[in-house]
Scaffold this motif. Structure first.
Motif, short mmCIF file in Angstrom:
data_model
loop_
_atom_site.label_atom_id
_atom_site.label_comp_id
_atom_site.label_asym_id
_atom_site.label_seq_id
_atom_site.Cartn_x
_atom_site.Cartn_y
_atom_site.Cartn_z
N ALA A 247 0.26 16.86 -4.94
CA ALA A 247 0.88 16.58 -3.65
C ALA A 247 0.55 15.16 -3.17
O ALA A 247 1.40 14.43 -2.69
N TYR A 248 -0.71 14.77 -3.30
CA TYR A 248 -1.15 13.41 -2.98
C TYR A 248 -1.86 12.91 -4.23
O TYR A 248 -3.04 13.15 -4.43
N HIS A 249 -1.13 12.20 -5.07
CA HIS A 249 -1.62 11.91 -6.41
C HIS A 249 -2.37 10.58 -6.51
O HIS A 249 -3.47 10.53 -7.03
N LEU A 250 -1.77 9.51 -6.03
CA LEU A 250 -2.42 8.21 -6.18
C LEU A 250 -1.98 7.25 -5.10
O LEU A 250 -1.03 7.50 -4.37
N GLU A 251 -2.71 6.15 -5.00
CA GLU A 251 -2.32 5.04 -4.13
C GLU A 251 -2.21 3.80 -4.99
O GLU A 251 -3.02 3.57 -5.89
N LEU A 252 -1.20 3.01 -4.70
CA LEU A 252 -0.97 1.74 -5.37
C LEU A 252 -1.04 0.67 -4.29
O LEU A 252 -0.39 0.81 -3.25
N HIS B 28 0.88 -1.16 0.00
CA HIS B 28 0.00 0.00 0.00
C HIS B 28 0.92 1.21 0.00
O HIS B 28 1.55 1.51 1.01
N ILE B 29 1.00 1.89 -1.14
CA ILE B 29 1.93 3.01 -1.30
C ILE B 29 1.14 4.24 -1.74
O ILE B 29 0.41 4.19 -2.72
N ARG B 30 1.32 5.35 -1.01
CA ARG B 30 0.75 6.64 -1.44
C ARG B 30 1.86 7.39 -2.16
O ARG B 30 2.99 7.46 -1.69
N ILE B 31 1.50 7.98 -3.30
CA ILE B 31 2.49 8.58 -4.19
C ILE B 31 2.09 10.02 -4.51
O ILE B 31 0.92 10.30 -4.76
N ASN C 260 -3.34 -9.25 -6.94
CA ASN C 260 -3.93 -8.26 -7.83
C ASN C 260 -3.46 -6.87 -7.40
O ASN C 260 -3.42 -6.57 -6.22
N VAL C 261 -3.13 -6.04 -8.37
CA VAL C 261 -2.61 -4.70 -8.09
C VAL C 261 -3.65 -3.68 -8.51
O VAL C 261 -4.18 -3.75 -9.63
N PHE C 262 -3.94 -2.73 -7.63
CA PHE C 262 -4.93 -1.70 -7.89
C PHE C 262 -4.29 -0.33 -7.79
O PHE C 262 -3.33 -0.13 -7.05
N ILE C 263 -4.86 0.61 -8.52
CA ILE C 263 -4.40 1.99 -8.49
C ILE C 263 -5.61 2.87 -8.25
O ILE C 263 -6.69 2.62 -8.79
N THR C 264 -5.45 3.87 -7.38
CA THR C 264 -6.52 4.81 -7.05
C THR C 264 -6.03 6.22 -7.26
O THR C 264 -5.00 6.61 -6.70
#
Length: 134
Positions: free
Chosen positions: A25-30, A5-8, A37-41
């Motif tokens: 500044a807070y663009h996405l979470e992986l 769980h990474i915030r990018i 399974n890998v998700f992107i938000t």
């Protein structure tokens, strides 16, 4: 595969900081689930996140080879942050029935002010009826 769980984004308190003017500044979470399974938000960014050229709204599951672009120009090589599954010869597998909590990403929900007013009025009417009955 270990769950990730990474915030990018550009902000220094992200797990992965990307110094690029097209990155919020807070663009996405992986993140990944126990099955790998890998998700992107997308975190409701101004600059947007694009998966295979399409603007991401909310979250989606990624597949190997998917192209992720932050803003208009920053290509994000997401696969380099994912650990590959070990083959059966590399690890001893133990099968157990275990309940694992599932992380479901949430979008920033906007409060519908009209519904708040309606529900408040309903509660007040019910309270008044309760007092009148007593």
């Amino acid at each position: 595969m270990n769950k990730i769980h990474i915030r990018i984004g550009r902000a220094v308190d992200n797990q992965l900081v990307i110094e690029n003017s097209g990155v919020d500044a807070y663009h996405l979470e992986l993140f990944s689930d126990p099955d790998g399974n890998v998700f992107i938000t997308d975190l409701n960014t101004m600059n947007g996140t694009y998966v295979n050229g399409r603007l991401l709204e909310g979250f989606t599951m990624l597949s190997p080879g998917d192209k992720v672009v932050l803003g208009q120009h920053h290509l994000f090589r997401w696969e380099s942050y994912i650990q590959k599954k070990a083959t059966s010869s590399e690890t001893k597998q133990v099968k157990k029935e275990v309940e694992v909590p599932v992380y479901v990403p949430t979008q920033n929900k906007k409060i519908n002010k009209q519904l708040v007013v309606i529900y408040t009025l309903i509660v007040l009417v019910l309270l008044l009826i309760g007092f009148l009955i007593d």
